[in-house]
Every structure is written in C-alpha cells, then in structure tokens.
Design an enzyme around this catalytic site. Structure first.
Site, PDB file in Angstrom:
ATOM      1  N   TYR A 160      26.805  15.545 -20.328  1.00 17.93           N
ATOM      2  CA  TYR A 160      27.525  15.944 -21.541  1.00 17.93           C
ATOM      3  C   TYR A 160      28.260  14.728 -22.102  1.00 17.93           C
ATOM      4  O   TYR A 160      28.206  14.430 -23.296  1.00 17.93           O
ATOM      5  CB  TYR A 160      28.520  17.066 -21.194  1.00 17.93           C
ATOM      6  CG  TYR A 160      29.506  17.403 -22.288  1.00 17.93           C
ATOM      7  CD1 TYR A 160      29.153  18.260 -23.329  1.00 17.93           C
ATOM      8  CD2 TYR A 160      30.803  16.873 -22.268  1.00 17.93           C
ATOM      9  CE1 TYR A 160      30.067  18.576 -24.331  1.00 17.93           C
ATOM     10  CE2 TYR A 160      31.718  17.175 -23.265  1.00 17.93           C
ATOM     11  CZ  TYR A 160      31.346  18.032 -24.290  1.00 17.93           C
ATOM     12  OH  TYR A 160      32.245  18.336 -25.278  1.00 17.93           O
ATOM     13  N   LYS A 164      28.207  12.759 -25.895  1.00 21.49           N
ATOM     14  CA  LYS A 164      29.391  12.520 -26.719  1.00 21.49           C
ATOM     15  C   LYS A 164      29.627  11.029 -26.910  1.00 21.49           C
ATOM     16  O   LYS A 164      30.064  10.591 -27.977  1.00 21.49           O
ATOM     17  CB  LYS A 164      30.614  13.194 -26.085  1.00 21.49           C
ATOM     18  CG  LYS A 164      30.560  14.719 -26.165  1.00 21.49           C
ATOM     19  CD  LYS A 164      30.499  15.187 -27.627  1.00 21.49           C
ATOM     20  CE  LYS A 164      30.601  16.703 -27.743  1.00 21.49           C
ATOM     21  NZ  LYS A 164      30.550  17.153 -29.154  1.00 21.49           N
TER      22      LYS A 164
END
Ligand SMILES: Cc1cc2nc3c(=O)[nH]c(=O)nc-3n(C[C@H](O)[C@H](O)[C@H](O)COP(=O)(O)OP(=O)(O)OC[C@H]3O[C@@H](n4cnc5c(N)ncnc54)[C@H](O)[C@@H]3O)c2cc1C
Lengths: 256, 449
Positions: A160, A164
């Site tokens: 994740y 980002k």
C-alpha cells in the site's frame, strides 16, 4: 471560479464516496461550492452522498461512473466528470484508494496488481487525462490524497505504501509542471484516520477523526503549501523517523 | 496582434488565471478579437479582484487604444482612446487649466476601466460618478461598432458604466473636464477621536466642500474606536496662492518616487506593522488646520508616490472590502469596523466617504449614503467567514459591494445586492447575443457561464 481565498465553486471528486472526501465536501459546500461531481462505483453510497451534499449547501450534485480497477477507463471518467461539472472545474480531489492487509496480499500477484491499479495506475492515468484540460481552462486546483504510509516502507503495509509513494511522487512533479500555468497542485499526507477504511485495524499514535482530518485538509487547500501533513505535526515525526537507522526504525514501527 | 499566454491577477494579487493576451492597436484588430470568446478587456489592472481576467479565454489589453485629441476649449471636453490613463490626461490638461471631473485614489487607471467600473471620487456627493461626465463613447461589440450617448441609446450608455466590460470594448470616449484655476487644493483637516464625531461632521458639513474623505482607524477598540482624520477641500482659486504655488499655479502631477521591487516572501505587513502604520498616520495629522494648500498628487493620489505598493502584501495578496449603505443605515459602518476589530482582522486605515444620488446604471455602485473601503491582507483564517457575515449585514441594509474591488462575493449575495443585474444582461445580450464577453468575475458571481 476560485475566489481570493481559493474557495472553489465546483469540485470533482475521483473516489467520491470516501469518508474523508465527503467530510471535506461538507465544509466546502458550507462556503462557496455549489456544483459537485462525484466519480464512484457504489450506487447506493453515491446516492447517499448526493443527499448529504445537497443538504450541506450544494445545488447540483452529479454522479459519474468510475472503475478504478481498470486504468484504461480513466480518461472516460475525466471526460464525463468535467462535462457534468459544466465543462470546467475549480478543484479536483483525487481520493480513490483501497487499503489491503499486507499479509493477505503479499503472496498474491493478482491482488498486488489490483492494488496498484486502483491506488496508482488509475489515478496517474486520470491526472494525465486531466492535465491538458487544466491547462486549457487556465485556472484550477488539484488535491491528491497520498498517505504517510508512502513516506517510509514498513513491514506491515509496504505494498500500500508503495502505491502512495508513487502517487505522492507524481503529485509533486505534476504540481511543478503546472505551477507557472497558475494551476495549484497539493499533496496531502494523512496519518492514521479513523474511518470506514480503517475499521478493525490497530490505531497508530496521533490517530485523528475524519472531521479533524477534513478540517486540516480544508485549511491546507486554502494555503500555498504543496505538501500538507495531516495532522501537521506528522511532518516533524517523520522528519525524525526518516533519519533512524533501519534496524531501529523496524523496532519503532513494529511497536506502535 | 498575435497573442501570448500570460498569468494575470488584479491589484490584490489573488486568484491569478491564464489567458491569451492580445494588444490591438486598431479598431479592426479589436473587431477581429471579438469574433470569438470568451474575451474581456483589461486596462491597467487596478481593479482589486478578477474582472480584468478570463481564465482559458482572451484578455484584450486596452493600452494600444491610445490617442489624445487636443482639449476642445469651447466645450471643455477631451476625446481620448480608451487605453489612455487619467494620469496621461492630467499631464496635458492641468497645464491648460482642466482637471478630470472624477478621479479615484490612483491616477493609474485607464478611461476604459473608469467607464467599466463607473468610478467615483471624493466629490461624488456633489458631482456624481464618472459616467455623469462622459459625453459619448464608441463601443466595439460582437455585433459591430456603435457610438453611444445618453440620447442615442440610454440603455446601452448607462449599462456600460459599471458593466465591468460585459457590454463590449470601449474604444474611445469624449469626457467633460472640470475647469480649475490652479493645481493646488485648499484643504481643511480635522482629527476626530471616534467614529460618531467624524460621521456627524461629514453628514452636516460635506455639502460645503467639493471633496471630502475620512481615513478611519479600524484596529483601535474601545472609546476611540473609529478615530479618524477628515480632509475636505476644493481646487484653490488663483487668488489664494502665494509663494511657490503662485509661481507655479498649474503644475502637472509628480511621477512616482519609489517602487517596491520584489514581492517579499511572507509580506511585510502583519497586524503589528499595520497597527503601527495606522498610529503614525493618525499622529501625523493636525488636530485642526484650515486652508492649507496641497498639491494635486498629495491630496488625490497619495499612494501613487510608491509604485506597485501592492507587492508589499506578499504572495497571498490582499483584498479591499468596499460597501455602500444609505443614510438610514449609517450604523452599518460602525458594525463593520467593530466586527473587524473584535475578530482581530488587521486592516489598513479605511476610507469613509459620502455619496450623492446614484445614476441609472444597473450595476453602477454608488447609492446616496455612506461608503467604507477597507484594505485587508489575505491570511487570517477567520477572514472569509467574517466578510460573509458582513455581506449579510450590508445586504440586509439594502447596501452593496463595489465590483471593482470585489474578489470573493458569492453569486447569491451578488443577486441580492444588485437586483437590476438582469437589466444589464438584457442589454449585454442585445449587443453580444452569443455571450462572448465574459470574465473570471462574471463567472464567479454568476452573470455569465
Ligand atoms: C490604489 C487604488 C485606489 C482606488 N481608488 C478608487 C476610488 O477612489 N474610486 C473608485 O471608483 N475606484 C478606485 N479604485 C479602483 C479603480 O478605479 C477601478 O478598478 C478601475 O476600473 C481600474 O481601471 P483599470 O484601467 O486599471 O482597469 P482594469 O482593472 O484593468 O479593468 C477593470 C474593468 O474595466 C474593464 N475594461 C477595461 N478597459 C475596458 C475597455 N476599453 N472597454 C470595456 N471595458 C474595459 C475590464 O474588463 C474590467 O472589468 C482604486 C484602485 C486602486 C488600486
């Protein structure tokens, strides 16, 4: 048009049903925002969001379809979103994102591709489709919701975090590329925000509510900063963490 | 006349936007530019907000429309291109014994901008606004060029004054000038310890003076709230001059002495420095002085002494909040000052003036009563909401905001404050049926899409 305080009259939200994006919109509709276009997938949630924003002060709320797992559909969503806003838009919020459990996805190539499609490839393609339109309209603002998870790789969310980090990187460069054209691009780095996306997860230190996050984002939108930490003290925390030796960082990160 | 792209902002340096900029020198070039939209004219960019910008469209600089005819001594009129500034007119007219009938707080505005905003000066209570002294003008519209007078097309004539460029591009205007015997102004100055004192003096005594303006301190709270310096005067007759002024009875205005070279990073101005500035200004003024001779520049355009002073406010810029209310609602002036000081909003000395009756222009700002103008730096987080509340108070009192200064009004508020906006748009649609004329301002307040 944005006014002297940068308050937008029209807003397009990519990922229009996220808790944080809706809380930000509540506040913007209490100021000057009258037209909102929500790009999203879940029709029930879009309908509820529409009601909520009309109650908050919007006069027009339009919904356009968005399928972030298919990056090739990004240009169509941008076209439809701008058309629904009346051809031009003052503020675009890029908020599409999913949060996955690292242990569940890290051995699953399909899940990893899916995560990258939604969190990085689709937004990157959407920003590319948006760029000439922003240049043509001659003014505007883009808010990209990144995450502190993208600042330093951590054992428990590095995939994740990587999406980002990529989005954050694009956001900053994208902003530089549009700076002289009068388009303001800002990257927001929220920390742990208690929301539907994070229910069930252990809370990190300095966890804030959606409403606190929204207040900080609205204040950030009015500022001239290009990177905004939410809450702002995270900037200092990460300023220190960034310099920890990796073994020490691993220890600190695993103990939160 | 090929264009280039440029980021344009108003005097307040807020909300810049990118447009293709063209600078026509002939009327044929103006007509060509008007063959597609969106497009809006721009003068010297002295409006505070966004009326002279057009994001993603074309901005037509009027400075190429520059010609000055000799003053017609029989009628006391002058015919000039719309890009000529009031400063440039005064440089030739003062020596000939003429002043512009209406001048704002700066000479650096063009005749096109003066018409589009229907500007007012310190003599509004006697002489009305700029349009009251326009004999005729030539206007380029998307349907072609027209000469407009009060008689030939009263609708278009009055609508253009205050239309902020939405009826077309003014090419040229004939203006009635004001004869003067000297370039000196005989000024009476008086200092007041509070707002009631100065408003009383203005309400009872302004009719005796051609020019009147009060500078009000909006940062002092308590009994001295609204302390003010009132200056009133008229052009001095030749007989009143002595010494230097008698030797130079008709001196043109001085050029700026200083310039603010670069935008300082965070703005030199904050609550403390602004408060200190206000204090110094107040102390400098005499308690009472009568019949002092001031030069035209120092009386009418004190800020023109520093070129580009707007840069002092730093990158976030500043705004001006100017409203008018009628005589029955003079208390709104007090409420406004109280709201700003109690909310700790830093503001420069505010300018308080009296207006006489307005003219028929549907968007012309003046209205008989009181007008207050406040310069405020952008930055305090409470500012947007404080000004939104002031909008409510002003509109409930039947008052309105000045579009040449506005940079933040909402479409809803604009519609309440200017109930005759539809009359303007009727006229605009008559000369611009496709709606090519459009600006960031007109889009923001909902006059155009
Ligand atoms: C220090 C200072 C003091 C001021 N004091 C006063 C005051 O006392 N009273 C007052 O009334 N105003 C005052 N003003 C405001 C100023 O007078 C107006 O904003 C004026 O319109 C500025 O003229 P400009 O040439 O700079 O026009 P711009 O600001 O460039 O444009 C203003 C408007 O005029 C339109 N326009 C310009 N040229 C044309 C044209 N050829 N045809 C059609 N439309 C055109 C533009 O589209 C725009 O809508 C002040 C401003 C400053 C900076």
């Amino acid at each position: 048009m944005r006014n002297a305080f940068g308050q937008p009259q029209s807003v397009l939200v990519l990922g229009g049903t996220s808790d944080i994006a809706l809380a930000v919109l509540d506040r913007l509709c209490g100021e000057r925002t009258r037209t909102v276009v929500l790009a999203g997938r879940d029709e029930t949630r879009l309908a509820a969001a529409t009601e909520r924003l009309l109650a908050a002060g919007a006069t027009t709320v339009e919904c356009v379809p968005m399928e972030a797992s298919d990056p090739s559909s990004a240009p169509a969503t941008i076209e439809a979103g701008l058309a629904a806003a009346g051809g031009r838009v003052d503020l675009v919020i890029v908020a599409a994102s999913i949060l996955t459990d690292q242990l569940e996805v890290e051995n699953d190539p399909a899940a990893i591709s899916h995560l990258f499609d939604i969190n990085l490839t689709w937004p990157a393609a959407a920003l590319a489709a948006l760029r000439p339109r922003l240049l043509a309209q001659g003014s505007g603002q883009v808010a990209i919701i990144s995450s502190v998870g993208g600042v330093l790789p951590r054992r428990d969310n590095y995939s994740y975090g990587a999406t980002k980090a990529g989005l954050d990187f694009i956001g900053i460069g994208y902003g530089d590329s549009l700076r002289d054209a009068g388009i303001k691009v800002q990257v927001f780095r929220p920390g742990f925000v208690r929301s539907k996306m994070t229910t069930g997860l252990d809370e990190a230190p300095m966890t804030i509510d959606v409403s606190e996050a929204a207040d900080a984002i609205v204040a950030g939108l009015a500022s001239n900063a290009s990177v905004i930490w939410v809450p702002s003290k995270l900037r200092l925390v990460f300023g220190v963490m960034r310099h920890l030796p990796r073994p020490l960082f691993r220890f600190v990160a695993s103990r939160r | 006349m090929s264009g280039h792209h440029e980021l344009l902002a108003g005097w307040g340096n807020t909300a810049p936007s990118m447009a293709e900029v063209v600078r026509p020198r002939t009327e044929a070039e103006v007509a060509l530019a008007l063959s597609s939209g969106p497009i809006i004219a721009r003068g010297l960019g002295r409006s505070y907000g966004d009326p002279a910008q057009c994001a993603g469209g074309t901005v037509l600089l009027n400075r190429g429309l520059w010609h000055l005819s000799p003053i017609d001594l029989a009628s006391g009129t002058i015919t000039v291109g719309a890009g000529v500034s009031l400063d440039e007119i005064l440089r030739v007219s003062v020596a000939a014994g003429y002043f512009v009938a209406v001048t704002p707080g700066t000479r650096q505005v063009t005749v096109g901008g003066a018409i589009a905003a229907d500007i007012h000066g310190k003599n509004h209570h006697l002489d009305g606004s700029f349009m009251n002294h326009v004999v005729s003008f030539r206007l380029a519209t998307p349907l072609g060029e027209v000469t407009v007078t009060k008689e030939s097309d009263p609708g278009l004539f009055w609508a253009t004054g205050g239309a902020m460029g939405l009826t077309g591009v003014v090419l040229e205007a004939t203006l009635a000038l004001m004869p003067i015997e000297s370039s000196w102004v005989s000024v009476d100055t008086e200092r007041f310890e509070n707002l009631d004192g100065v408003m009383d003096a203005m309400a009872t005594g302004d009719a005796d003076y051609r020019y009147s303006v009060a500078w009000v301190d909006c940062m002092t709270e308590g009994p001295r709230m609204g302390r003010a310096v009132l200056t009133r005067g008229d052009h001095a007759p030749r007989s009143a001059l002595e010494g230097r002024s008698a030797r130079h009875p008709l001196e043109p205005p001085a050029a700026p002495l200083l310039s603010v070279p670069l935008t300082p990073p965070s703005g030199l101005l904050n609550r403390l420095s602004i408060s200190a500035f206000n204090e110094a200004w107040f102390r400098k003024a005499p308690k009472k002085a009568d019949g002092e001779l001031h030069s035209l520049s120092s009386f009418f355009h004190p800020l023109d002494g520093v070129d580009r002073w707007n840069r002092m406010h730093g990158p976030r810029g500043f705004l001006q909040y100017q409203f008018v209310v009628d005589d029955a609602h003079g208390e709104v002036v007090r409420t406004a000052i109280e709201r700003l000081s109690s909310n700790k909003v830093p503001s420069f000395l505010a300018v308080l003036k009296r207006f006489g009756p307005g003219n028929p222009g549907p968007l012309s700002f003046p209205l008989e009563g009181w007008t207050l103008a406040l310069d405020i730096p952008v930055g305090p987080p409470q500012l947007p909401a404080v000004l939104d509340q002031l909008d409510e108070i002003v509109s409930e009192a039947g008052g309105r905001l000045y579009l040449a200064k506005d940079s933040r009004l909402s479409p809803e508020m604009f519609a309440t404050m200017y109930p005759r906006a539809a009359d303007l748009m009727d006229v605009a649609r008559r000369v611009d049926p496709e709606g090519r004329l459009s600006s960031d301002l007109s889009r923001r307040i909902g006059l155009t899409d």
